[in-house]
Motif scaffolding. Structure first.
Motif, PDB file in Angstrom:
ATOM      1  N   PHE A 115      -0.761   2.697  12.560  1.00  0.00           N
ATOM      2  CA  PHE A 115      -0.429   1.830  10.997  1.00  0.00           C
ATOM      3  C   PHE A 115      -0.903   1.169  11.092  1.00  0.00           C
ATOM      4  O   PHE A 115      -0.298  -0.238  10.527  1.00  0.00           O
ATOM      5  CB  PHE A 115       1.714   1.451  11.432  1.00  0.00           C
ATOM      6  CG  PHE A 115       2.161   2.999  11.195  1.00  0.00           C
ATOM      7  CD1 PHE A 115       2.936   3.398  12.175  1.00  0.00           C
ATOM      8  CD2 PHE A 115       1.989   3.981  10.221  1.00  0.00           C
ATOM      9  CE1 PHE A 115       3.513   4.799  11.839  1.00  0.00           C
ATOM     10  CE2 PHE A 115       2.830   5.057   9.886  1.00  0.00           C
ATOM     11  CZ  PHE A 115       4.300   4.744  10.813  1.00  0.00           C
ATOM     12  N   GLY A 116      -2.080   1.073  11.817  1.00  0.00           N
ATOM     13  CA  GLY A 116      -3.540  -0.106  11.505  1.00  0.00           C
ATOM     14  C   GLY A 116      -2.566  -1.198  12.377  1.00  0.00           C
ATOM     15  O   GLY A 116      -3.219  -2.418  12.380  1.00  0.00           O
TER      16      GLY A 116
ATOM     17  N   TYR B 141       0.674  -0.950  -0.088  1.00  0.00           N
ATOM     18  CA  TYR B 141      -0.011  -0.043  -0.249  1.00  0.00           C
ATOM     19  C   TYR B 141       0.777   1.600  -0.322  1.00  0.00           C
ATOM     20  O   TYR B 141       1.921   1.387   0.303  1.00  0.00           O
ATOM     21  CB  TYR B 141      -1.141   0.118   1.438  1.00  0.00           C
ATOM     22  CG  TYR B 141      -1.669  -1.561   1.961  1.00  0.00           C
ATOM     23  CD1 TYR B 141      -2.914  -1.150   0.751  1.00  0.00           C
ATOM     24  CD2 TYR B 141      -0.972  -2.171   1.795  1.00  0.00           C
ATOM     25  CE1 TYR B 141      -3.672  -3.173   1.217  1.00  0.00           C
ATOM     26  CE2 TYR B 141      -2.270  -3.406   1.959  1.00  0.00           C
ATOM     27  CZ  TYR B 141      -3.050  -3.943   1.894  1.00  0.00           C
ATOM     28  OH  TYR B 141      -3.887  -4.972   2.061  1.00  0.00           O
ATOM     29  N   ALA B 142       0.791   2.426  -0.379  1.00  0.00           N
ATOM     30  CA  ALA B 142       0.606   3.873  -0.765  1.00  0.00           C
ATOM     31  C   ALA B 142       0.273   5.209  -0.419  1.00  0.00           C
ATOM     32  O   ALA B 142      -0.809   4.778  -1.257  1.00  0.00           O
ATOM     33  CB  ALA B 142       1.785   3.600  -2.384  1.00  0.00           C
ATOM     34  N   TYR B 143       0.387   5.483   1.164  1.00  0.00           N
ATOM     35  CA  TYR B 143      -0.377   7.179   0.987  1.00  0.00           C
ATOM     36  C   TYR B 143       0.196   8.345   0.640  1.00  0.00           C
ATOM     37  O   TYR B 143       1.585   8.317   0.875  1.00  0.00           O
ATOM     38  CB  TYR B 143      -0.955   6.637   2.273  1.00  0.00           C
ATOM     39  CG  TYR B 143      -1.917   4.568   2.590  1.00  0.00           C
ATOM     40  CD1 TYR B 143      -3.034   4.821   2.920  1.00  0.00           C
ATOM     41  CD2 TYR B 143      -0.870   3.664   3.129  1.00  0.00           C
ATOM     42  CE1 TYR B 143      -3.607   3.827   2.658  1.00  0.00           C
ATOM     43  CE2 TYR B 143      -1.027   2.563   3.289  1.00  0.00           C
ATOM     44  CZ  TYR B 143      -2.778   2.596   3.422  1.00  0.00           C
ATOM     45  OH  TYR B 143      -3.231   1.506   3.406  1.00  0.00           O
TER      46      TYR B 143
ATOM     47  N   ALA C  42       3.730   0.616   3.204  1.00  0.00           N
ATOM     48  CA  ALA C  42       3.527  -0.911   4.625  1.00  0.00           C
ATOM     49  C   ALA C  42       3.445  -2.133   3.525  1.00  0.00           C
ATOM     50  O   ALA C  42       2.804  -1.673   1.923  1.00  0.00           O
ATOM     51  CB  ALA C  42       2.384  -0.194   5.118  1.00  0.00           C
ATOM     52  N   VAL C  43       3.732  -2.989   3.935  1.00  0.00           N
ATOM     53  CA  VAL C  43       3.346  -4.426   3.330  1.00  0.00           C
ATOM     54  C   VAL C  43       3.421  -4.989   4.712  1.00  0.00           C
ATOM     55  O   VAL C  43       3.242  -4.574   5.750  1.00  0.00           O
ATOM     56  CB  VAL C  43       4.442  -5.116   2.383  1.00  0.00           C
ATOM     57  CG1 VAL C  43       5.959  -5.280   4.243  1.00  0.00           C
ATOM     58  CG2 VAL C  43       4.133  -6.267   1.377  1.00  0.00           C
TER      59      VAL C  43
ATOM     60  N   VAL D  73       6.077  -3.984   7.265  1.00  0.00           N
ATOM     61  CA  VAL D  73       7.236  -3.360   7.268  1.00  0.00           C
ATOM     62  C   VAL D  73       6.680  -2.116   7.013  1.00  0.00           C
ATOM     63  O   VAL D  73       5.857  -1.607   6.065  1.00  0.00           O
ATOM     64  CB  VAL D  73       8.024  -3.579   5.627  1.00  0.00           C
ATOM     65  CG1 VAL D  73       9.134  -2.584   6.046  1.00  0.00           C
ATOM     66  CG2 VAL D  73       9.063  -5.611   6.391  1.00  0.00           C
ATOM     67  N   VAL D  74       6.841  -1.055   6.800  1.00  0.00           N
ATOM     68  CA  VAL D  74       6.890   0.475   6.704  1.00  0.00           C
ATOM     69  C   VAL D  74       7.239   1.226   6.861  1.00  0.00           C
ATOM     70  O   VAL D  74       9.117   0.610   6.805  1.00  0.00           O
ATOM     71  CB  VAL D  74       6.274   1.410   8.009  1.00  0.00           C
ATOM     72  CG1 VAL D  74       5.718   2.372   7.274  1.00  0.00           C
ATOM     73  CG2 VAL D  74       4.642   0.694   7.702  1.00  0.00           C
ATOM     74  N   ALA D  75       7.396   2.464   5.236  1.00  0.00           N
ATOM     75  CA  ALA D  75       8.655   3.250   5.062  1.00  0.00           C
ATOM     76  C   ALA D  75       8.238   4.583   4.738  1.00  0.00           C
ATOM     77  O   ALA D  75       6.598   4.637   4.958  1.00  0.00           O
ATOM     78  CB  ALA D  75       9.402   2.870   3.735  1.00  0.00           C
ATOM     79  N   THR D  76       9.015   5.588   4.816  1.00  0.00           N
ATOM     80  CA  THR D  76       8.054   6.911   4.360  1.00  0.00           C
ATOM     81  C   THR D  76       8.999   7.433   3.602  1.00  0.00           C
ATOM     82  O   THR D  76      10.848   7.501   3.344  1.00  0.00           O
ATOM     83  CB  THR D  76       7.783   7.783   5.859  1.00  0.00           C
ATOM     84  OG1 THR D  76       9.335   7.624   6.390  1.00  0.00           O
ATOM     85  CG2 THR D  76       7.250   7.223   6.870  1.00  0.00           C
TER      86      THR D  76
END
Length: 178
Positions: free
Chosen positions: A106-107, A91-93, A130-131, A114-117
């Motif tokens: 972050f749900g 997902y990309a937000y 996020a994945v 895994v999350v990135a910004t």
């Protein structure tokens, strides 16, 4: 969902909202139905970067993706198993969608995600990627039984970096667990 959100926000803040009638028939997405998944090598758009991720050991061999605007506020795709079940969700937000996503904590991230910004132009809020290792409620099991942290990280990195480059965003920062 949007109407109910507006109604609840209006009630909370003392505003008035004019809402339509409740929907009684809604067509469901074709997620998980035959014909929606394709081989990872045929990924397109923002998911093209996933072509180069090595699915060996990930339990996935295909992708479900959706045609969208060139620059939507949210982008989703799913890496699927040989049985065409979504095993990982990417997902990309952006903008307000990223801010809303972060406000939810972050749900409920755990060690199977895994999350990135990255900072993006024309937005006061960082984009969030996020994945997640997905659970199938129909079978009460994970379509990909063994979560691969290294695969999830490499898939998210490829996806996020491609998205960031497409939108002119800055360097992607993967969030590590302490």
């Amino acid at each position: 969902m949007t109407t109910e959100t507006a109604r609840k926000a209006a009630g909370k803040y003392g505003c008035q909202v004019k809402a339509g009638e409740p929907l009684t028939r809604v067509s469901t997405a074709r997620l998980g139905r035959p014909g929606t998944a394709k081989p990872l090598a045929r990924a397109q758009g923002s998911r093209v970067a996933l072509r180069d991720t090595s699915p060996a050991g990930s339990g996935t061999s295909g992708i479900m993706e959706y045609a969208a605007d060139p620059d939507p506020a949210q982008t989703n795709c799913y890496l699927v198993t040989g049985a065409k079940k979504p095993g990982y969700g990417l997902y990309a937000y952006y903008g307000v969608a990223a801010k809303d996503f972060e406000s939810t904590g972050f749900g409920g991230l755990d060690h199977a995600s895994v999350v990135a910004t990255t900072p993006c132009p024309r937005s006061s809020h960082e984009a969030v990627f996020a994945v997640y290792h997905l659970y199938d409620r129909d079978t009460d099991s994970y379509p990909v039984p063994h979560y691969s942290a290294s695969f999830a990280r490499s898939a998210l990195k490829a996806f996020a970096e491609h998205e960031a480059e497409h939108r002119g965003c800055g360097q992607v920062k993967i969030m590590d667990w302490p």
